[in-house]
Design an enzyme around this catalytic site. Sequence first.
Site, short mmCIF file in Angstrom:
data_model
loop_
_atom_site.label_atom_id
_atom_site.label_comp_id
_atom_site.label_asym_id
_atom_site.label_seq_id
_atom_site.Cartn_x
_atom_site.Cartn_y
_atom_site.Cartn_z
N ALA A 190 0.84 -1.21 0.00
CA ALA A 190 0.00 0.00 0.00
C ALA A 190 0.87 1.25 0.00
O ALA A 190 0.60 2.21 -0.74
CB ALA A 190 -0.93 -0.01 1.21
N ASP A 191 1.91 1.26 0.82
CA ASP A 191 2.83 2.38 0.83
C ASP A 191 3.51 2.57 -0.52
O ASP A 191 3.60 3.68 -1.06
CB ASP A 191 3.91 2.17 1.89
CG ASP A 191 3.42 2.44 3.30
OD1 ASP A 191 2.63 3.38 3.49
OD2 ASP A 191 3.82 1.70 4.21
N LEU A 192 4.00 1.47 -1.07
CA LEU A 192 4.75 1.55 -2.31
C LEU A 192 3.87 2.02 -3.47
O LEU A 192 4.26 2.87 -4.27
CB LEU A 192 5.38 0.20 -2.64
CG LEU A 192 6.42 -0.30 -1.62
CD1 LEU A 192 6.77 -1.75 -1.88
CD2 LEU A 192 7.66 0.58 -1.68
N SER B 181 1.01 3.74 -3.29
CA SER B 181 0.59 5.14 -3.14
C SER B 181 1.74 6.07 -3.49
O SER B 181 1.53 7.15 -4.07
CB SER B 181 0.08 5.41 -1.72
OG SER B 181 1.05 5.13 -0.75
#
Length: 419
Positions: free
Chosen positions: A180-182, A184
């Site tokens: 999810a971090d990557l 976004s």
Amino acid sequence: MSTQPTTQTDGPLSGYLVVDLSRALAGPHAGMMLGDLGARVIKVENPGTGDDTRGWGPPFVGPDDDRQATYFLSCNRNKESIALDLKDDDGRTVLRELLERADVVIENFRPGVLDRLGFSTAEMHALNPALVILSITGFGHDGPESRRSGYDQILQGEAGLMSLTGSGPDDPQRVGVPIADLLSGMYGAFGTLAALLQRERTGQGQIVRTSLLAALIGVHAFQGTRTTVAGETPKAQGNHHPSIAPYGLFRCRQGQVQISVGSEKLWRSFASTFGIDAEQPEFATNADRVRNRGEVIEEVERAFAWFEAEPLLAKLNDAGIPAGKVRTLDEVYAWEQVHSQGLVIDVDHEVLGTVSLPGPPLRFFSAADITETTLTNHTAPPLLNQNGDQIRQWLGLVPAGALGPAGGIAGAGTAQEGR
């Protein structure tokens, strides 16, 4: 056509300035992507502690009195670091000077935090109307849950990804990287480039917003339309594709292999190679094979039971069937194909010396496809405040010539003291 390698010191974003106020992973990953493309990225960190990821470990590497988190190293190459306390006048003054010169600012604070510090989007655009502001949150900037803190695994669950991942419906699993971090960060970098392109036409900056929630829903792909259009609720089913068969991980005599039989032509070739009746009613079409996936798996693994993994992969390759092994990461980074694509780079770190990092995933070539123009001159993730004094001098906040031979302000210690 073969291409000629070159050593490039400029990239497509050379000449652009990015101020990275973000921490952890989503924003820093976006900033690193822009740095990989040649932008100058100045990372603003909290004095004393720096980015959260400087403390995320083990593993830590380096001397006992200056341990470095490998997590931080993963998302901060091609950046400079300056430590600023945005709650005091000096820190805010330096940030204002940076924002006046910047093309892009990246932030991933919860909604309202920058407003309270005196750097609302309106105030930043008053300083610099051409500024592109990339803002990443957990759940979105508005809506009933906008003020919730968003961490990757929380969002993997909330956005449905864990319900699709695991050995079965009762075994939800997180993806093995903070996806999810990557994602976004990737969406954020993509949106930033679009805003910069529009600025070329209008002269005006704008705000780009995304979130961990949006990024994961953005990659639901066929599982999303399976839900919204077909009215089905997908569930985890392990290492086999929900809409194509045979497609997944299969056991053989010693080990496992993966195959992707994605067309009827491939199915007929596969079945002929391994003595399977491709026309039997249960296997006649892909839809039939999906409905009878259990029987397909049994049939394939019965055929594979005679083969060890490497000879089986060779046979599949000879038959034109997409296939592969499951590699560990040490095998991946030793793989010649990975190195041939520039996916491992060496950088000189202030404390660690020469270290190898996963490399940028984009490559660039001249229009004639003769010369590679990919930026290859990369810098290591910085120490906390490693570039603070030099940045202040560049901004005109330190008199010219005031820096000592070690890069610090003469008479005031070096930029690395007090880390």
